[in-house]
Design an enzyme around this catalytic site. Sequence first.
Site, PDB file in Angstrom:
ATOM      1  N   GLU A 110     -13.673   5.770  -0.440  1.00 25.45           N
ATOM      2  CA  GLU A 110     -14.472   5.158   0.488  1.00 25.45           C
ATOM      3  C   GLU A 110     -15.195   5.446   1.532  1.00 25.45           C
ATOM      4  O   GLU A 110     -14.469   5.810   2.636  1.00 25.45           O
ATOM      5  CB  GLU A 110     -13.890   3.838   0.932  1.00 25.45           C
TER       6      GLU A 110
ATOM      7  N   GLU B 254       0.757  -1.130   0.107  1.00 27.61           N
ATOM      8  CA  GLU B 254       0.071   0.032   0.001  1.00 27.61           C
ATOM      9  C   GLU B 254       0.915   1.038  -0.042  1.00 27.61           C
ATOM     10  O   GLU B 254       1.805   1.191   0.537  1.00 27.61           O
ATOM     11  CB  GLU B 254      -0.863   0.061   1.281  1.00 27.61           C
TER      12      GLU B 254
ATOM     13  N   GLU C   5      -9.264   8.805   5.795  1.00 30.24           N
ATOM     14  CA  GLU C   5      -9.489   7.711   5.312  1.00 30.24           C
ATOM     15  C   GLU C   5     -10.435   7.542   4.213  1.00 30.24           C
ATOM     16  O   GLU C   5     -10.229   6.496   3.317  1.00 30.24           O
ATOM     17  CB  GLU C   5      -9.661   6.671   6.418  1.00 30.24           C
TER      18      GLU C   5
ATOM     19  N   LYS D  64     -15.810   4.244   5.257  1.00 33.35           N
ATOM     20  CA  LYS D  64     -14.517   4.033   6.300  1.00 33.35           C
ATOM     21  C   LYS D  64     -14.708   4.813   7.544  1.00 33.35           C
ATOM     22  O   LYS D  64     -15.093   6.030   7.455  1.00 33.35           O
ATOM     23  CB  LYS D  64     -13.450   4.386   5.325  1.00 33.35           C
TER      24      LYS D  64
END
Length: 345
Positions: free
Chosen positions: A316, A268, A325, A319
């Site tokens: 997203e 990542e 995030e 999240k």
Amino acid sequence: MFAIATRTKSPMAAATLLFVVAFLCLSLHHAEGQIGVCYGNNGNGLPSQQEVVNLYKTNSIGAMRIYSPDVATLQALQGSGIKTIIDVPRDNLQSLASDQGAANQWVQSNVVPFASAIKYIAVGNEIHPSDQEASSVQPAMQNVLNALNSNNLGAQIKVSTAIDTTLITNSFPPSNGQFSDTSYITPIINFLTSNGSPLLVNVYPYFAYTNNEQAISLEYALFTSPGKVVTDPNNGKDYQNLFDALVDAVYAALARAGAPNTPIVVSESGWPSEGGDAATSDNAGTYYKNLISHVKQGTPLKGQGIETYLFAMFDEDRKQGAATEQHFGLFTPAQQPKYGQLNFT
């Protein structure tokens, strides 16, 4: 890595052999520098799994990471040519560690039918030594490998775990890097070296920068420094960006743990476009573009391409945690690129 005969029947045969070896080495180099993208689906209005796979193909993204064995995604990947990291979720670790039968069933259900698309299995993501699941990571890795071997897949699919760089201490200068808890990491490293697996590492210059803005410049974090910023006094290596320094600190830690030849896959790396300090679309676009072009050349300590997975395909919005995030996506739910046309090849 390649077994080469010491005799050839003719100069032509020798030349052909050298060409083949050169081609294989070149192919290996490109594989090491491959760019993938993590596919999280914790958002509203995201495309179907088949549409997502099509989007990867349209953009020539040849590798994916998924965080659970989602059957619809794995089915859509079949025949796509996209290779995948598939995670064993945290809540499965203890059962797979304690019960070989459970590991066999997990592999039989989630890996065997889709094996042609799977490259790595990440047994846990960012498990820390203080976590309840910590003692389960290495035994679960071993049981998953046993299950792969029983299906003749152990040589094809590598088993690892994904760590974050908070497990490294004394990371400045990079050559001083070492693991903070050797009792946790040593059995994992021994497993990796015994089985020829890489260590998966989540590398985020964004968080390193925002946690220490007084000492780290934004340019150093974004790959935009015009020249060297740090010279490691222990080996004379020059560092122009923070990503290299973080990765080389992990390489140094591996060497101190007796595994200097264990490769790293960056599982990542990303930069948020909203939600925190320096989290802007301009900075995120700059980071992703520069990261893609940079990882092909490797780090000062290891001059070889680094297989790297960008985080993540989509924002997203479901999240939990910090606002950042929710804003790591490269594409909108409508499948439009957020930062122009990135060249993933």
